[in-house]
Design a protein around this motif. Sequence first.
Motif, PDB file in Angstrom:
ATOM      1  N   VAL A  62       0.873   2.186 -13.892  1.00 50.53           N
ATOM      2  CA  VAL A  62       1.693   1.749 -13.407  1.00 50.53           C
ATOM      3  C   VAL A  62       2.921   2.574 -12.147  1.00 50.53           C
ATOM      4  O   VAL A  62       3.446   3.618 -12.136  1.00 50.53           O
ATOM      5  CB  VAL A  62       3.395   1.609 -14.503  1.00 50.53           C
ATOM      6  CG1 VAL A  62       4.295   1.427 -14.188  1.00 50.53           C
ATOM      7  CG2 VAL A  62       2.969   1.701 -15.720  1.00 50.53           C
ATOM      8  N   VAL A  63       3.075   1.680 -10.785  1.00 49.94           N
ATOM      9  CA  VAL A  63       3.593   2.010  -9.850  1.00 49.94           C
ATOM     10  C   VAL A  63       5.285   1.656  -9.823  1.00 49.94           C
ATOM     11  O   VAL A  63       5.762   0.649  -9.308  1.00 49.94           O
ATOM     12  CB  VAL A  63       2.337   1.831  -9.046  1.00 49.94           C
ATOM     13  CG1 VAL A  63       3.329   1.838  -7.394  1.00 49.94           C
ATOM     14  CG2 VAL A  63       0.796   2.646  -8.581  1.00 49.94           C
ATOM     15  N   ILE A  64       5.952   3.104  -9.702  1.00 47.54           N
ATOM     16  CA  ILE A  64       7.183   2.424  -9.178  1.00 47.54           C
ATOM     17  C   ILE A  64       7.586   3.033  -8.033  1.00 47.54           C
ATOM     18  O   ILE A  64       7.140   4.126  -7.337  1.00 47.54           O
ATOM     19  CB  ILE A  64       7.904   3.174 -10.101  1.00 47.54           C
ATOM     20  CG1 ILE A  64       7.959   3.140 -11.656  1.00 47.54           C
ATOM     21  CG2 ILE A  64       9.442   2.762 -10.449  1.00 47.54           C
ATOM     22  CD1 ILE A  64       8.330   3.892 -12.614  1.00 47.54           C
ATOM     23  N   GLY A  65       7.919   1.685  -7.011  1.00 44.74           N
ATOM     24  CA  GLY A  65       8.088   2.337  -5.430  1.00 44.74           C
ATOM     25  C   GLY A  65       9.779   1.832  -5.070  1.00 44.74           C
ATOM     26  O   GLY A  65       9.704   0.597  -5.327  1.00 44.74           O
ATOM     27  N   HIS A  66       9.907   2.391  -4.183  1.00 42.67           N
ATOM     28  CA  HIS A  66      10.734   2.324  -3.613  1.00 42.67           C
ATOM     29  C   HIS A  66      10.801   1.235  -1.890  1.00 42.67           C
ATOM     30  O   HIS A  66       9.765   2.633  -1.445  1.00 42.67           O
ATOM     31  CB  HIS A  66      12.158   3.146  -3.637  1.00 42.67           C
ATOM     32  CG  HIS A  66      13.814   2.555  -2.740  1.00 42.67           C
ATOM     33  ND1 HIS A  66      13.686   3.348  -1.619  1.00 42.67           N
ATOM     34  CD2 HIS A  66      14.425   1.876  -3.585  1.00 42.67           C
ATOM     35  CE1 HIS A  66      14.752   3.248  -1.112  1.00 42.67           C
ATOM     36  NE2 HIS A  66      15.507   2.282  -2.041  1.00 42.67           N
ATOM     37  N   SER A  67      11.549   0.526  -1.692  1.00 39.12           N
ATOM     38  CA  SER A  67      11.634  -0.175  -0.423  1.00 39.12           C
ATOM     39  C   SER A  67      10.340  -0.049   0.868  1.00 39.12           C
ATOM     40  O   SER A  67       9.576  -1.135   0.196  1.00 39.12           O
ATOM     41  CB  SER A  67      12.615   0.598   0.726  1.00 39.12           C
ATOM     42  OG  SER A  67      12.661   0.273   1.781  1.00 39.12           O
ATOM     43  N   LEU A  68       9.651   0.901   1.044  1.00 45.31           N
ATOM     44  CA  LEU A  68       7.995   0.851   1.936  1.00 45.31           C
ATOM     45  C   LEU A  68       7.428   1.163   1.302  1.00 45.31           C
ATOM     46  O   LEU A  68       6.388   0.473   1.204  1.00 45.31           O
ATOM     47  CB  LEU A  68       8.697   2.055   3.312  1.00 45.31           C
ATOM     48  CG  LEU A  68       7.573   1.996   4.223  1.00 45.31           C
ATOM     49  CD1 LEU A  68       7.665   2.892   5.843  1.00 45.31           C
ATOM     50  CD2 LEU A  68       6.670   3.247   3.433  1.00 45.31           C
ATOM     51  N   GLY A  69       7.571   2.295  -0.019  1.00 42.03           N
ATOM     52  CA  GLY A  69       6.859   2.347  -0.853  1.00 42.03           C
ATOM     53  C   GLY A  69       7.093   1.501  -1.780  1.00 42.03           C
ATOM     54  O   GLY A  69       5.735   1.094  -2.498  1.00 42.03           O
ATOM     55  N   ALA A  70       7.486   0.503  -1.682  1.00 39.43           N
ATOM     56  CA  ALA A  70       7.144  -1.120  -2.869  1.00 39.43           C
ATOM     57  C   ALA A  70       6.155  -1.585  -2.211  1.00 39.43           C
ATOM     58  O   ALA A  70       5.498  -1.907  -3.125  1.00 39.43           O
ATOM     59  CB  ALA A  70       8.469  -1.505  -3.505  1.00 39.43           C
ATOM     60  N   MET A  71       6.357  -1.586  -1.204  1.00 37.38           N
ATOM     61  CA  MET A  71       6.074  -2.219  -0.382  1.00 37.38           C
ATOM     62  C   MET A  71       3.980  -1.714  -0.354  1.00 37.38           C
ATOM     63  O   MET A  71       2.812  -3.163  -1.024  1.00 37.38           O
ATOM     64  CB  MET A  71       6.055  -3.173   0.803  1.00 37.38           C
ATOM     65  CG  MET A  71       7.118  -3.748   1.373  1.00 37.38           C
ATOM     66  SD  MET A  71       6.753  -5.452  -0.178  1.00 37.38           S
ATOM     67  CE  MET A  71       5.627  -6.496   0.519  1.00 37.38           C
ATOM     68  N   ALA A  72       3.922  -0.788   0.314  1.00 38.33           N
ATOM     69  CA  ALA A  72       2.729   0.041   0.324  1.00 38.33           C
ATOM     70  C   ALA A  72       2.259  -0.717  -1.549  1.00 38.33           C
ATOM     71  O   ALA A  72       1.373  -0.133  -1.114  1.00 38.33           O
ATOM     72  CB  ALA A  72       2.919   1.517   0.370  1.00 38.33           C
ATOM     73  N   GLY A  73       3.188   0.147  -2.630  1.00 39.65           N
ATOM     74  CA  GLY A  73       2.615  -0.477  -4.121  1.00 39.65           C
ATOM     75  C   GLY A  73       1.575  -1.508  -3.582  1.00 39.65           C
ATOM     76  O   GLY A  73       0.584  -2.034  -4.764  1.00 39.65           O
ATOM     77  N   LEU A  74       2.423  -2.819  -3.720  1.00 36.83           N
ATOM     78  CA  LEU A  74       2.585  -4.086  -3.770  1.00 36.83           C
ATOM     79  C   LEU A  74       0.648  -4.085  -3.087  1.00 36.83           C
ATOM     80  O   LEU A  74       0.013  -4.316  -3.666  1.00 36.83           O
ATOM     81  CB  LEU A  74       3.331  -5.293  -3.016  1.00 36.83           C
ATOM     82  CG  LEU A  74       2.563  -6.606  -2.970  1.00 36.83           C
ATOM     83  CD1 LEU A  74       4.172  -7.191  -3.483  1.00 36.83           C
ATOM     84  CD2 LEU A  74       2.386  -6.973  -1.718  1.00 36.83           C
ATOM     85  N   LEU A  75       0.704  -3.586  -1.211  1.00 38.92           N
ATOM     86  CA  LEU A  75      -0.794  -3.985  -1.099  1.00 38.92           C
ATOM     87  C   LEU A  75      -1.820  -3.515  -1.522  1.00 38.92           C
ATOM     88  O   LEU A  75      -2.804  -3.739  -1.067  1.00 38.92           O
ATOM     89  CB  LEU A  75      -0.271  -3.488   0.624  1.00 38.92           C
ATOM     90  CG  LEU A  75       0.673  -3.586   1.425  1.00 38.92           C
ATOM     91  CD1 LEU A  75       1.194  -3.307   2.272  1.00 38.92           C
ATOM     92  CD2 LEU A  75       0.407  -5.427   1.237  1.00 38.92           C
ATOM     93  N   ALA A  76      -1.354  -2.310  -2.246  1.00 40.86           N
ATOM     94  CA  ALA A  76      -2.740  -1.645  -2.910  1.00 40.86           C
ATOM     95  C   ALA A  76      -3.044  -1.995  -4.205  1.00 40.86           C
ATOM     96  O   ALA A  76      -4.084  -2.482  -4.508  1.00 40.86           O
ATOM     97  CB  ALA A  76      -2.057   0.086  -3.422  1.00 40.86           C
ATOM     98  N   SER A  77      -2.528  -2.454  -4.770  1.00 38.88           N
ATOM     99  CA  SER A  77      -2.707  -3.298  -5.711  1.00 38.88           C
ATOM    100  C   SER A  77      -3.221  -4.347  -5.537  1.00 38.88           C
ATOM    101  O   SER A  77      -3.816  -5.073  -6.226  1.00 38.88           O
ATOM    102  CB  SER A  77      -1.440  -4.210  -6.539  1.00 38.88           C
ATOM    103  OG  SER A  77      -0.886  -5.198  -6.080  1.00 38.88           O
ATOM    104  N   ILE A  78      -3.138  -5.022  -4.250  1.00 43.41           N
ATOM    105  CA  ILE A  78      -4.185  -6.385  -3.878  1.00 43.41           C
ATOM    106  C   ILE A  78      -5.410  -5.608  -3.654  1.00 43.41           C
ATOM    107  O   ILE A  78      -6.436  -6.469  -3.673  1.00 43.41           O
ATOM    108  CB  ILE A  78      -3.074  -7.218  -2.265  1.00 43.41           C
ATOM    109  CG1 ILE A  78      -2.056  -7.543  -2.717  1.00 43.41           C
ATOM    110  CG2 ILE A  78      -4.050  -8.418  -1.873  1.00 43.41           C
ATOM    111  CD1 ILE A  78      -1.707  -8.063  -1.389  1.00 43.41           C
ATOM    112  N   ASP A  79      -5.446  -5.143  -3.306  1.00 40.11           N
ATOM    113  CA  ASP A  79      -6.743  -4.405  -2.731  1.00 40.11           C
ATOM    114  C   ASP A  79      -7.632  -4.283  -3.753  1.00 40.11           C
ATOM    115  O   ASP A  79      -9.239  -3.922  -3.913  1.00 40.11           O
ATOM    116  CB  ASP A  79      -6.718  -3.379  -1.666  1.00 40.11           C
ATOM    117  CG  ASP A  79      -6.526  -3.525  -0.680  1.00 40.11           C
ATOM    118  OD1 ASP A  79      -6.287  -5.033   0.588  1.00 40.11           O
ATOM    119  OD2 ASP A  79      -6.275  -3.046   0.474  1.00 40.11           O
ATOM    120  N   HIS A  80      -6.480  -4.020  -5.178  1.00 45.57           N
ATOM    121  CA  HIS A  80      -7.413  -2.680  -5.973  1.00 45.57           C
ATOM    122  C   HIS A  80      -6.610  -3.374  -6.974  1.00 45.57           C
ATOM    123  O   HIS A  80      -6.123  -2.392  -8.021  1.00 45.57           O
ATOM    124  CB  HIS A  80      -7.195  -1.000  -6.378  1.00 45.57           C
ATOM    125  CG  HIS A  80      -7.919  -0.720  -4.930  1.00 45.57           C
ATOM    126  ND1 HIS A  80      -9.123  -0.738  -4.362  1.00 45.57           N
ATOM    127  CD2 HIS A  80      -7.233  -0.808  -3.454  1.00 45.57           C
ATOM    128  CE1 HIS A  80      -9.751  -0.021  -3.207  1.00 45.57           C
ATOM    129  NE2 HIS A  80      -8.393  -0.185  -2.793  1.00 45.57           N
TER     130      HIS A  80
END
Length: 238
Positions: A62-80
């Motif tokens: 479970v990735v919990i991210g804020h702001s830039l980190g939130a979008m980074a988590g979203l992009l990582a989930s698309i790839d994997h």
Amino acid sequence: MEPADTGLRGRLPAGALRPRRHDAGESGLFPREAAALPERQGLRQRFARALHSALGLNGETVVIGHSLGAMAGLLASIDHPAQFRRLVLIGASPRYTDTADYRGGFTAEDIKTIYSAVNQDYAQWSTRLAAAAMGNPDRPLLTQRFADSILGIPPDMMLTILCSVLQTDHRDQLARVRVPTLLLHSRDDDFVPTAVAEYLHAHIPASTLVFVDAEGHLPHVSAPEGVIAAIGDFIAPP
């Protein structure tokens, strides 16, 4: 992917998560020297790759991210996608700049003014940013702590972060998210209008939108109880 002193660490339901923290600043993603603009604009993608490689993700993550980190988590989930169980995105925005048919919250002139202020008087800009981001003028200690943390970032490094945050557009990636996603947003956030939260919800297929009764861009700092309750409900077993 949790900033320091957010109030979340150790306060989620017992056994709900085995926390691991990934800090963008500590990962070496932000060089002290100003980078070329294209490299700055690809920072979220670099953060997403670093997140995936650093955390040893598995299908229960479970990735919990804020702001830039939130979008980074979203992009990582698309790839994997198979390596994520849930995404929790706090104060996320796919694009901060307005267009003719989209309100991101900032005009092109606003962004130029921000860059100019950083270069002219970094300390003053940091104080103003902290006050605007934190809200809650009746709780000045929150603003002061955030301003101090901003001042710990060298100006060139801050420009790298700002370029990545303010001049990227990931709207075309939202429909590719396949991981159940919780979108947490303050009801009053000068940086991410409610229209952006609603846009994310409309374009991320398996998303849940929760507005926290909070002011400012950092509800996990100013109103951690509401954020923790929403996350606990979202990650609880069915």
